[in-house]
Design a protein around this motif. Structure first.
Motif, PDB file in Angstrom:
ATOM      1  N   LEU A   1       1.043  -1.095   0.146  1.00 53.01           N
ATOM      2  CA  LEU A   1      -0.386  -0.054   0.333  1.00 53.01           C
ATOM      3  C   LEU A   1       1.030   1.209   0.143  1.00 53.01           C
ATOM      4  O   LEU A   1       0.588   2.057  -0.876  1.00 53.01           O
ATOM      5  N   ALA A   2       2.069   1.194   0.621  1.00 47.54           N
ATOM      6  CA  ALA A   2       3.019   2.260   0.543  1.00 47.54           C
ATOM      7  C   ALA A   2       3.340   2.717  -0.749  1.00 47.54           C
ATOM      8  O   ALA A   2       3.478   4.134  -1.207  1.00 47.54           O
ATOM      9  N   ILE A   3       4.204   1.520  -1.554  1.00 53.19           N
ATOM     10  CA  ILE A   3       4.152   1.545  -2.858  1.00 53.19           C
ATOM     11  C   ILE A   3       3.245   1.979  -3.590  1.00 53.19           C
ATOM     12  O   ILE A   3       3.561   3.104  -4.481  1.00 53.19           O
ATOM     13  N   LEU A   4       2.156   1.448  -3.930  1.00 57.16           N
ATOM     14  CA  LEU A   4       1.186   2.477  -4.327  1.00 57.16           C
ATOM     15  C   LEU A   4       1.123   3.879  -3.788  1.00 57.16           C
ATOM     16  O   LEU A   4       0.682   5.211  -5.501  1.00 57.16           O
ATOM     17  N   ALA A   5       0.931   4.974  -2.395  1.00 54.40           N
ATOM     18  CA  ALA A   5       0.547   5.700  -2.436  1.00 54.40           C
ATOM     19  C   ALA A   5       1.744   6.475  -2.511  1.00 54.40           C
ATOM     20  O   ALA A   5       1.732   7.689  -3.520  1.00 54.40           O
ATOM     21  N   SER A   6       3.323   6.185  -3.099  1.00 52.34           N
ATOM     22  CA  SER A   6       4.886   6.381  -3.240  1.00 52.34           C
ATOM     23  C   SER A   6       3.900   7.202  -4.872  1.00 52.34           C
ATOM     24  O   SER A   6       4.343   7.523  -5.290  1.00 52.34           O
ATOM     25  N   TYR A   7       3.955   5.724  -5.360  1.00 50.12           N
ATOM     26  CA  TYR A   7       3.640   6.148  -7.242  1.00 50.12           C
ATOM     27  C   TYR A   7       2.757   7.268  -7.472  1.00 50.12           C
ATOM     28  O   TYR A   7       2.353   7.609  -8.730  1.00 50.12           O
ATOM     29  N   ALA A   8       1.760   7.125  -6.675  1.00 53.13           N
ATOM     30  CA  ALA A   8       0.375   7.778  -7.185  1.00 53.13           C
ATOM     31  C   ALA A   8       0.914  10.067  -7.084  1.00 53.13           C
ATOM     32  O   ALA A   8       0.454  10.333  -7.564  1.00 53.13           O
ATOM     33  N   GLN A   9       1.863   9.844  -5.310  1.00 52.80           N
ATOM     34  CA  GLN A   9       2.748  10.956  -6.028  1.00 52.80           C
ATOM     35  C   GLN A   9       3.014  11.167  -6.715  1.00 52.80           C
ATOM     36  O   GLN A   9       3.920  11.851  -7.465  1.00 52.80           O
ATOM     37  N   VAL A  10       4.343  10.719  -6.813  1.00 55.36           N
ATOM     38  CA  VAL A  10       5.108   9.895  -7.962  1.00 55.36           C
ATOM     39  C   VAL A  10       4.193  10.642  -9.321  1.00 55.36           C
ATOM     40  O   VAL A  10       5.127  11.057 -10.147  1.00 55.36           O
ATOM     41  N   LEU A  11       3.338   9.898 -10.031  1.00 59.38           N
ATOM     42  CA  LEU A  11       2.733  10.143 -10.588  1.00 59.38           C
ATOM     43  C   LEU A  11       1.933  11.691 -11.242  1.00 59.38           C
ATOM     44  O   LEU A  11       2.154  12.010 -12.079  1.00 59.38           O
ATOM     45  N   ALA A  12       1.720  12.108 -10.629  1.00 57.19           N
ATOM     46  CA  ALA A  12       1.540  13.407  -9.977  1.00 57.19           C
ATOM     47  C   ALA A  12       2.315  14.230 -10.695  1.00 57.19           C
ATOM     48  O   ALA A  12       2.406  15.183 -11.385  1.00 57.19           O
ATOM     49  N   VAL A  13       3.422  14.028  -9.887  1.00 60.05           N
ATOM     50  CA  VAL A  13       4.691  15.035  -9.990  1.00 60.05           C
ATOM     51  C   VAL A  13       5.134  15.366 -11.656  1.00 60.05           C
ATOM     52  O   VAL A  13       5.213  16.048 -12.200  1.00 60.05           O
ATOM     53  N   VAL A  14       5.095  14.100 -11.976  1.00 53.28           N
ATOM     54  CA  VAL A  14       5.683  13.807 -13.173  1.00 53.28           C
ATOM     55  C   VAL A  14       4.530  13.785 -14.603  1.00 53.28           C
ATOM     56  O   VAL A  14       5.347  14.180 -15.327  1.00 53.28           O
ATOM     57  N   PHE A  15       3.626  14.071 -14.479  1.00 51.90           N
ATOM     58  CA  PHE A  15       2.426  14.093 -15.247  1.00 51.90           C
ATOM     59  C   PHE A  15       2.885  15.586 -15.638  1.00 51.90           C
ATOM     60  O   PHE A  15       2.119  17.067 -16.490  1.00 51.90           O
ATOM     61  N   GLN A  16       3.494  16.630 -14.093  1.00 53.94           N
ATOM     62  CA  GLN A  16       3.391  18.268 -13.975  1.00 53.94           C
ATOM     63  C   GLN A  16       4.389  18.461 -14.941  1.00 53.94           C
ATOM     64  O   GLN A  16       4.919  19.390 -14.492  1.00 53.94           O
ATOM     65  N   MET A  17       5.449  17.850 -15.368  1.00 52.39           N
ATOM     66  CA  MET A  17       7.147  18.034 -15.638  1.00 52.39           C
ATOM     67  C   MET A  17       7.001  18.210 -17.327  1.00 52.39           C
ATOM     68  O   MET A  17       6.098  18.189 -17.953  1.00 52.39           O
ATOM     69  N   ARG A  18       7.250  19.114 -17.622  1.00 53.34           N
ATOM     70  CA  ARG A  18       7.727  20.095 -18.851  1.00 53.34           C
ATOM     71  C   ARG A  18       8.962  19.427 -19.343  1.00 53.34           C
ATOM     72  O   ARG A  18       8.847  19.205 -20.778  1.00 53.34           O
ATOM     73  N   SER A  19       9.574  18.823 -19.335  1.00 48.95           N
ATOM     74  CA  SER A  19      10.636  17.849 -19.693  1.00 48.95           C
ATOM     75  C   SER A  19       9.855  17.009 -20.537  1.00 48.95           C
ATOM     76  O   SER A  19      10.063  15.842 -19.632  1.00 48.95           O
ATOM     77  N   GLY A  20      10.333  15.985 -21.510  1.00 49.52           N
ATOM     78  CA  GLY A  20       9.263  14.715 -22.050  1.00 49.52           C
ATOM     79  C   GLY A  20      10.983  13.645 -21.276  1.00 49.52           C
ATOM     80  O   GLY A  20      10.530  12.383 -21.263  1.00 49.52           O
ATOM     81  N   SER A  21      12.375  13.746 -21.793  1.00 52.56           N
ATOM     82  CA  SER A  21      12.942  12.961 -21.520  1.00 52.56           C
ATOM     83  C   SER A  21      12.707  12.727 -19.987  1.00 52.56           C
ATOM     84  O   SER A  21      13.196  11.290 -19.459  1.00 52.56           O
ATOM     85  N   GLY A  22      12.828  13.809 -18.578  1.00 50.29           N
ATOM     86  CA  GLY A  22      11.971  13.109 -17.371  1.00 50.29           C
ATOM     87  C   GLY A  22      11.028  12.801 -17.121  1.00 50.29           C
ATOM     88  O   GLY A  22      11.753  11.765 -16.405  1.00 50.29           O
ATOM     89  N   GLN A  23      10.209  13.415 -18.116  1.00 54.18           N
ATOM     90  CA  GLN A  23       9.146  12.038 -17.154  1.00 54.18           C
ATOM     91  C   GLN A  23       9.265  10.708 -18.057  1.00 54.18           C
ATOM     92  O   GLN A  23       8.876  10.006 -17.146  1.00 54.18           O
ATOM     93  N   THR A  24      10.112  10.653 -19.451  1.00 56.49           N
ATOM     94  CA  THR A  24      10.093   9.168 -19.562  1.00 56.49           C
ATOM     95  C   THR A  24      11.090   7.981 -18.367  1.00 56.49           C
ATOM     96  O   THR A  24      10.953   7.283 -17.984  1.00 56.49           O
TER      97      THR A  24
END
Length: 305
Positions: free
Chosen positions: A211-234
């Motif tokens: 559950l901690a992993i799922l919660a962590s990656y939910a936060q990570v995905l939220a931040v990743v999709f806000q990135m402007r850098s395509g390479s950073g997202q990838t």
């Protein structure tokens, strides 16, 4: 150690993956998978140790995961192979006890370590400026030591309790290695209360980190999709998706075994599920992390070239 009215010196017998004698093809397949898993994990540990570019918290935790996986798969497969070669299915009482303890200890360590690895990625992506402080070498060592020690203590308690129970009648374990759920049917007293303890341990050691992993990656995905850098997202998505793939395979199969009541266990199904978290996961871990990771592939090319 005594076991009720039964002598602790009495051997157990392991049914194996299938009823009847394990055929040569199955034996060869298992040995090949074992060899590839050990070689893959040794290579990954070796790369991380030799390449200074991989001397980061993420790869330190990954090297610990590979170390656990090497020992994890070595806890079950060599004994299975030895039984096949010697045309026997027996395992001594003490051997079964040791195998149960080591297997539980390594499995619990991996479950907790995977949770810490997700925390590492969460801090790196969501709090990059605080990453050096939150994931210092000292903290990483403390996380690893806590994973090993807490799992060892829990495993020792379960092993000591199970092997002091009275084993009556058949000593035939309907499995290919000694595991707590497969040993309980051989006990000639009510184990329902203890099964609640196994369930509680499973929820704490397996479900909470997942559950901690799922919660962590939910936060990570939220931040990743806000990135402007395509390479950073990838790069972020590649790292997180590989970790989540390994984690899901490991947690879902182990939870299936350790959180179900004894009445719902099916030996044939349990053995198939066990193959995934004892053989398949240690086999896939080094390849999922290396084939989808440019830094590891770069380190491998530098080592070979």
């Amino acid at each position: 150690m005594k076991t009720g009215n039964q002598s602790s010196g009495t051997d157990f017998s392991l049914v194996g993956l299938f009823y009847g004698r394990m055929n040569t093809f199955l034996f060869a397949a298992i040995v090949i998978l074992f060899s590839v898993a050990v070689l893959g994990n040794i290579t990954l540990v070796h790369l991380i140790r030799l390449d200074s570019r991989l001397h980061t918290p993420m790869y330190f935790l990954l090297s610990q995961l590979s170390l656990i996986d090497m020992m994890y798969i070595s806890t079950t497969v060599p004994k299975m192979a030895a039984n096949f070669l010697m045309n026997t299915k027996t395992i001594t009482f003490q051997g079964c006890e040791i195998q149960t303890f080591v297997f539980l200890s390594l499995g619990g360590s991996e479950a907790i370590l995977l949770g810490f690895m997700s925390y590492d990625r969460y801090v790196a992506i969501c709090h990059p400026l605080r990453y050096p402080a939150l994931m210092s070498k000292k903290i990483c060592c403390c996380l690893v030591m806590s994973a090993w020690s807490s799992s060892a203590v829990s495993s020792l308690i379960h092993t000591l309790y199970v092997f002091q129970l009275p084993f009556c009648g058949s000593r035939l374990i309907n499995h290919f290695f000694c595991e707590v759920p497969s040993l309980l049917p051989l006990v000639c007293q009510d184990t329902s209360q203890y099964e609640h303890t196994v369930l509680l341990s499973g929820l704490i050691i397996l479900l909470l980190p997942f559950l901690a992993i799922l919660a962590s990656y939910a936060q990570v995905l939220a931040v990743v999709f806000q990135m402007r850098s395509g390479s950073g997202q990838t790069k972020a998505l590649s790292t997180c998706s590989s970790h989540l793939t390994v984690a899901s395979l490991f947690y879902l199969t182990t939870l299936s075994t350790y959180t179900r009541p004894h009445s719902l266990h099916d030996p044939a199904q349990d053995k198939v599920v066990a193959v995934f978290y004892t053989i398949v996961t240690p086999l896939l871990n080094p390849f999922i992390y290396s084939l989808r990771n440019k830094e590891v592939l770069g380190a491998l090319r530098r080592l070979l070239g």
